[in-house]
Enzyme design. Structure first.
Site, mmCIF file in Angstrom:
data_model
loop_
_atom_site.group_PDB
_atom_site.id
_atom_site.type_symbol
_atom_site.label_atom_id
_atom_site.label_comp_id
_atom_site.label_asym_id
_atom_site.label_seq_id
_atom_site.Cartn_x
_atom_site.Cartn_y
_atom_site.Cartn_z
ATOM 1 N N SER A 116 0.835 -1.195 0.000
ATOM 2 C CA SER A 116 0.000 0.000 0.000
ATOM 3 C C SER A 116 0.880 1.260 0.000
ATOM 4 O O SER A 116 1.665 1.465 -0.921
ATOM 5 C CB SER A 116 -0.957 -0.040 1.196
ATOM 6 O OG SER A 116 -1.970 0.924 1.083
ATOM 7 N N ASP A 189 -9.432 -5.196 -4.667
ATOM 8 C CA ASP A 189 -8.845 -4.124 -3.862
ATOM 9 C C ASP A 189 -9.514 -2.794 -4.209
ATOM 10 O O ASP A 189 -9.704 -2.476 -5.391
ATOM 11 C CB ASP A 189 -7.339 -4.061 -4.151
ATOM 12 C CG ASP A 189 -6.598 -3.043 -3.300
ATOM 13 O OD1 ASP A 189 -7.222 -2.436 -2.407
ATOM 14 O OD2 ASP A 189 -5.391 -2.862 -3.544
ATOM 15 N N HIS A 217 -7.660 -5.752 -0.294
ATOM 16 C CA HIS A 217 -6.492 -4.946 0.066
ATOM 17 C C HIS A 217 -5.752 -5.587 1.239
ATOM 18 O O HIS A 217 -5.880 -5.173 2.398
ATOM 19 C CB HIS A 217 -6.933 -3.524 0.421
ATOM 20 C CG HIS A 217 -5.800 -2.544 0.508
ATOM 21 N ND1 HIS A 217 -5.058 -2.159 -0.593
ATOM 22 C CD2 HIS A 217 -5.275 -1.866 1.564
ATOM 23 C CE1 HIS A 217 -4.137 -1.291 -0.220
ATOM 24 N NE2 HIS A 217 -4.239 -1.098 1.088
#
Length: 244
Positions: A116, A189, A217
């Site tokens: 991320s 995601d 995610h």
């Protein structure tokens, strides 16, 4: 016994090194004879990121951290400082390289991996290294030379350094990162579309590889998805060794 090659690992926003290490336990177990994964904490504290609570409680895994600060107006500071370009304050990329150096002796640093927001640190490190070589800076003794980067569920622009920031802003479009990279995208995601934009905008298609999994995610947990990432990391590392 020779020390294993090392991969520097950078967690997402509102997370921590200990959380990312936990999220990567199965990945590490599959690659424990090939790499040593070293996890780093971001410098700034913030609230918990998406998906962190309730499993990763503050009492056990806090404080939660971020690689980027914000101005009083709520704007992100892109160079990883408390204040953008503040004289005398260590930049985000320089800080990360210092932390890596402080790990001391061990295996060669061959790769960097982020999840991320941590993918933006990976991109910043690779672009900084690439620009130093393009500008003819000599490789200093003990300087890290990453062979590849791994970007998991990423989005948005790389962190800039004092070296790369002006070059990116003057051209209007950033230089493409040509150091080999492996990108893991989850089709479920929330950042899936932004991940594709990140890959297209900042990474050379000739040296980047993409793995897509039917996942949200998070780092992959199901074995079939996990093994795609394992195989991808082993493959990109093997290919960089063949180039040498």
């Amino acid at each position: 016994m020779a020390a294993l090659p090392r991969i520097a690992c950078f967690h997402g926003g509102g997370s921590s090194a200990s959380i990312f290490a936990t999220q990567c336990q199965t990945l590490q177990s599959q690659l424990c004879s090939t790499f040593e994964f070293v996890f780093f904490d971001a410098p700034f504290e913030r609230d918990a990121g998406p998906g962190v609570l309730p499993y990763f409680s503050y009492e056990k895994f806090g404080p939660y951290r971020t690689w980027f600060s914000k101005t009083e107006a709520g704007q992100e500071v892109p160079d990883g400082r408390m204040e953008a370009g503040k004289e005398g304050e260590e930049g985000g990329i320089e800080r990360v390289l210092r932390l890596i150096g402080e790990e001391g002796e061990g295996g060669e640093w061959v790769g960097c991996m982020g999840f991320s927001q941590g993918t933006r640190v990976v991109g910043g490190l690779l672009l900084h290294q690439q620009k130093r070589r393009e500008m003819g800076f000599p490789v200093r003794e003990g300087e890290v030379e990453f062979k590849f980067g791994v970007l998991c569920m990423g989005s948005f622009a790389p962190m800039v350094s004092d070296l790369t920031g002006p070059a990116m802003s003057l051209s209007g479009t950033p230089d493409l990162i040509s150091i080999p990279t492996l990108h893991l995208h989850g089709t479920k995601d929330v950042n899936y579309a932004n991940g594709k934009k990140q890959l297209a905008a900042y990474y050379d298609p000739k040296t980047s590889r993409l793995i897509e999994i039917n996942y949200h995610h998070a780092m992959p947990w199901f074995k079939a998805d996990l093994m795609k990432l394992v195989d991808g990391i082993e493959s990109i590392y093997r290919d960089t060794q063949e180039i040498l």
